[in-house]
Design a protein around this motif. Structure first.
Motif, PDB file in Angstrom:
ATOM      1  N   UNK A  66     -53.946 -12.628 -23.961  1.00 13.52           N
ATOM      2  CA  UNK A  66     -53.881 -12.190 -25.358  1.00 13.52           C
ATOM      3  C   UNK A  66     -52.549 -11.524 -25.674  1.00 13.52           C
ATOM      4  N   UNK A  67     -52.011 -10.765 -24.716  1.00 10.35           N
ATOM      5  CA  UNK A  67     -50.688 -10.171 -24.910  1.00 10.35           C
ATOM      6  C   UNK A  67     -49.634 -11.263 -25.129  1.00 10.35           C
ATOM      7  N   UNK A  68     -49.729 -12.341 -24.364  1.00 15.67           N
ATOM      8  CA  UNK A  68     -48.770 -13.435 -24.505  1.00 15.67           C
ATOM      9  C   UNK A  68     -48.891 -14.089 -25.870  1.00 15.67           C
ATOM     10  N   UNK A  69     -50.110 -14.255 -26.348  1.00 14.62           N
ATOM     11  CA  UNK A  69     -50.294 -14.850 -27.669  1.00 14.62           C
ATOM     12  C   UNK A  69     -49.727 -13.944 -28.757  1.00 14.62           C
ATOM     13  N   UNK A  70     -49.923 -12.636 -28.599  1.00 14.28           N
ATOM     14  CA  UNK A  70     -49.368 -11.695 -29.568  1.00 14.28           C
ATOM     15  C   UNK A  70     -47.843 -11.715 -29.542  1.00 14.28           C
ATOM     16  N   UNK A  71     -47.265 -11.841 -28.361  1.00 11.38           N
ATOM     17  CA  UNK A  71     -45.815 -11.804 -28.203  1.00 11.38           C
ATOM     18  C   UNK A  71     -45.154 -13.097 -28.655  1.00 11.38           C
ATOM     19  N   UNK A  72     -45.759 -14.232 -28.275  1.00 12.39           N
ATOM     20  CA  UNK A  72     -45.111 -15.531 -28.466  1.00 12.39           C
ATOM     21  C   UNK A  72     -45.671 -16.338 -29.635  1.00 12.39           C
ATOM     22  N   UNK A  73     -46.787 -15.895 -30.189  1.00 16.03           N
ATOM     23  CA  UNK A  73     -47.483 -16.706 -31.176  1.00 16.03           C
ATOM     24  C   UNK A  73     -48.573 -17.516 -30.494  1.00 16.03           C
ATOM     25  N   UNK A  74     -49.571 -17.909 -31.277  1.00 22.04           N
ATOM     26  CA  UNK A  74     -50.742 -18.568 -30.693  1.00 22.04           C
ATOM     27  C   UNK A  74     -50.386 -19.859 -29.974  1.00 22.04           C
ATOM     28  N   UNK A  75     -49.547 -20.699 -30.572  1.00 19.59           N
ATOM     29  CA  UNK A  75     -49.258 -22.013 -29.973  1.00 19.59           C
ATOM     30  C   UNK A  75     -48.526 -21.871 -28.646  1.00 19.59           C
ATOM     31  N   UNK A  76     -47.402 -21.154 -28.652  1.00 17.59           N
ATOM     32  CA  UNK A  76     -46.645 -20.989 -27.409  1.00 17.59           C
ATOM     33  C   UNK A  76     -47.402 -20.119 -26.414  1.00 17.59           C
ATOM     34  N   UNK A  77     -48.153 -19.133 -26.915  1.00 20.67           N
ATOM     35  CA  UNK A  77     -48.957 -18.322 -26.016  1.00 20.67           C
ATOM     36  C   UNK A  77     -49.980 -19.158 -25.272  1.00 20.67           C
ATOM     37  N   UNK A  78     -50.684 -20.027 -25.996  1.00 18.95           N
ATOM     38  CA  UNK A  78     -51.659 -20.912 -25.345  1.00 18.95           C
ATOM     39  C   UNK A  78     -50.972 -21.841 -24.351  1.00 18.95           C
ATOM     40  N   UNK A  79     -49.808 -22.371 -24.745  1.00 19.33           N
ATOM     41  CA  UNK A  79     -49.073 -23.255 -23.842  1.00 19.33           C
ATOM     42  C   UNK A  79     -48.700 -22.530 -22.549  1.00 19.33           C
ATOM     43  N   UNK A  80     -48.206 -21.293 -22.698  1.00 17.46           N
ATOM     44  CA  UNK A  80     -47.767 -20.553 -21.516  1.00 17.46           C
ATOM     45  C   UNK A  80     -48.955 -20.146 -20.650  1.00 17.46           C
ATOM     46  N   UNK A  81     -50.079 -19.814 -21.256  1.00 20.03           N
ATOM     47  CA  UNK A  81     -51.265 -19.492 -20.467  1.00 20.03           C
ATOM     48  C   UNK A  81     -51.677 -20.696 -19.623  1.00 20.03           C
ATOM     49  N   UNK A  82     -51.743 -21.880 -20.240  1.00 24.49           N
ATOM     50  CA  UNK A  82     -52.110 -23.087 -19.483  1.00 24.49           C
ATOM     51  C   UNK A  82     -51.106 -23.351 -18.368  1.00 24.49           C
ATOM     52  N   UNK A  83     -49.831 -23.206 -18.679  1.00 23.34           N
ATOM     53  CA  UNK A  83     -48.788 -23.461 -17.680  1.00 23.34           C
ATOM     54  C   UNK A  83     -48.865 -22.447 -16.549  1.00 23.34           C
ATOM     55  N   UNK A  84     -49.143 -21.197 -16.890  1.00 25.08           N
ATOM     56  CA  UNK A  84     -49.220 -20.151 -15.882  1.00 25.08           C
ATOM     57  C   UNK A  84     -50.374 -20.398 -14.913  1.00 25.08           C
ATOM     58  N   UNK A  85     -51.492 -20.856 -15.430  1.00 25.89           N
ATOM     59  CA  UNK A  85     -52.671 -21.075 -14.583  1.00 25.89           C
ATOM     60  C   UNK A  85     -52.408 -22.118 -13.497  1.00 25.89           C
ATOM     61  N   UNK A  86     -51.466 -23.019 -13.729  1.00 27.41           N
ATOM     62  CA  UNK A  86     -51.154 -24.045 -12.725  1.00 27.41           C
ATOM     63  C   UNK A  86     -49.772 -23.860 -12.101  1.00 27.41           C
ATOM     64  N   UNK A  87     -49.059 -22.757 -12.460  1.00 24.29           N
ATOM     65  CA  UNK A  87     -47.659 -22.608 -12.048  1.00 24.29           C
ATOM     66  C   UNK A  87     -47.481 -22.638 -10.539  1.00 24.29           C
ATOM     67  N   UNK A  88     -48.313 -21.911  -9.804  1.00 20.95           N
ATOM     68  CA  UNK A  88     -48.163 -21.880  -8.348  1.00 20.95           C
ATOM     69  C   UNK A  88     -48.492 -23.238  -7.742  1.00 20.95           C
ATOM     70  N   UNK A  89     -49.605 -23.832  -8.152  1.00 19.39           N
ATOM     71  CA  UNK A  89     -49.958 -25.146  -7.626  1.00 19.39           C
ATOM     72  C   UNK A  89     -48.897 -26.181  -7.994  1.00 19.39           C
TER      73      UNK A  89
END
Length: 428
Positions: A81-104
């Motif tokens: 939610x912090x990321x969505x507040x900082x980046x906006x909903x679209x980019x925040x959602x994109x970054x959350x999805x990317x983060x969840x798979x970043x290590x893999x």
């Protein structure tokens, strides 16, 4: 005797055979900065048939990419939610999805491009050093777990069982975390890009960048490179090549030591199973093994060298986190700059047509430079801006940057003092 010597240079796989740039060259994309971000950007472009050149004023991986702790810590210090507040909903959602798979995704890249970098994905223990930190870290972990991350809360003796450290009584364990030999990873990306047609040059600083006839012209000491697009990936070693870019972050310092190899018995009680560890201090402690089972232990420093105060802080931290090896011999010590933005998040910039920059990884560079490299190459290959994990933000210097930069040598002692006060007032 402890040597001032970058451990990863001594233990890395061979560097690609490079030379200075000494001619006139035309390419589609010029990447300035041969660290992890620049090499992963070039690899993504070359893999799609784009002509790309990479230049570095020193050598591939010379900066933070070859000096870091090499830990893959796969979440941000902010909640989804912090990321969505900082980046906006679209980019925040994109970054959350990317983060969840970043290590893999990182470890998948390592396999796909056949990068030999001592990769180990055995988990990351993120430990809290005070009761207050338990509350904030618990909120962070639960938010990312709800979003889909594989995170486990552990407490009491389970923390020592998982990490080998008696210094903490609560932690998050991130199953996707791991560690790499960071210089070997950087060199491996470079070799894979070269195999796909990318051109790399070392000892080649860009002294001037001009726009002429719709193209960018980069002047080097012995030549010129003309490109449709230029990508700046110099991170904490950014100079004044692009106005204001070096003032968008603070160049803090990370200092590290490499111990003598641990015995088999010691390995049973220190980071069992080759997990990594970091904690909640401002002057953070972090540790992992290398392939010979030396312990790499680091914290925040003050200068580009490991001065006596920094070495004392490292020794004291080692005694605190792993008292069972408090007197172990130290073989090497080294330092490197990290780019820390006010938001503790990387920035993607597009300050002029045909110019991109990706900098400011704020201690999350091993996993997130690859995220940024894929984002930069994706943007150049036509990915719609709304589909990228990072929004393009203006080049906005940090307020009072010149003053605060002069205070950086005092940052590590100040943070260390704040950590001690926190431990007294908020409980260890």
């Amino acid at each position: 005797m402890t040597k001032e010597e970058i451990h990863w240079i001594v233990t890395a796989n061979a560097a690609p055979d490079l030379d200075k740039h000494r001619s006139s060259l035309r390419v589609d994309v010029l990447v300035i900065g041969g660290g992890l971000t620049g090499c992963r950007t070039a690899l993504g472009l070359a893999d799609r048939g784009v002509s790309v050149a990479v230049v570095d004023a020193q050598d591939v991986g010379w900066g933070a990419s070859g000096r870091s702790g090499g830990q893959c810590n796969p979440i941000w210090r902010k909640t989804p939610d912090d990321l969505r507040d900082l980046l906006g909903a679209r980019h925040g959602d994109n970054l959350v999805r990317t983060t969840l798979t970043a290590a893999d995704d990182l470890f998948s890249d390592i396999r796909t491009f056949d990068v030999d970098c001592d990769a180990v994905q055995a988990g990351w223990v993120q430990a809290a050093h005070t009761r207050k930190a338990i509350q904030s870290m618990g909120t962070l972990g639960r938010a990312w777990k709800k979003a889909g991350a594989d995170i486990e809360e552990i407490d009491g003796d389970a923390v020592e069982y998982a990490s080998g450290s008696p210094a903490y009584r609560w932690a998050l364990k991130h199953a996707a975390g791991g560690h790499v030999q960071p210089l070997s990873l950087t060199r491996g990306y470079a070799k894979a890009a070269i195999a796909r047609g990318a051109q790399f040059y070392n000892k080649t600083p860009v002294t001037k960048l001009d726009r002429k006839n719709g193209k960018w012209h980069a002047t080097t000491p012995e030549g010129e490179i003309t490109a449709e697009n230029v990508v700046l990936t110099t991170n904490a070693y950014t100079s004044g090549l692009w106005p204001g870019l070096s003032k968008t972050f603070h160049p803090l310092v990370s200092v590290s030591i490499a111990t003598a190899p641990l015995s088999a018995m010691q390995q049973q009680t220190v980071l069992p199973g080759s997990v990594t560890i970091s904690d909640s201090r401002l002057a953070i402690y972090y540790a992992r093994y290398d392939r010979e089972k030396r312990l790499i232990f680091g914290c925040v420093g003050s200068t580009d060298h490991v001065d006596p105060l920094a070495l004392g802080r490292l020794r004291g931290g080692l005694r605190t986190v792993f008292p069972q090896i408090a007197d172990i011999a130290i073989e090497r010590k080294w330092a490197g700059r990290i780019a820390v933005t006010p938001e503790m998040m990387p920035h993607m910039h597009e300050p002029a047509p045909g110019i991109l920059a990706g900098i400011g990884f704020s201690g999350r560079g091993i996993a997130m430079t690859s995220v940024m490299g894929r984002a930069l190459s994706g943007k150049l290959l036509g990915t719609p801006p709304d589909d990228l994990p990072f929004p393009v933000v203006p080049v906005s210097p940090v307020p009072l940057h010149d003053i605060t930069r002069r205070l950086i040598p005092f940052a590590a002692p100040a943070m260390t003092l704040k950590d001690k006060l926190d431990a007294l007032t908020n409980g260890a």
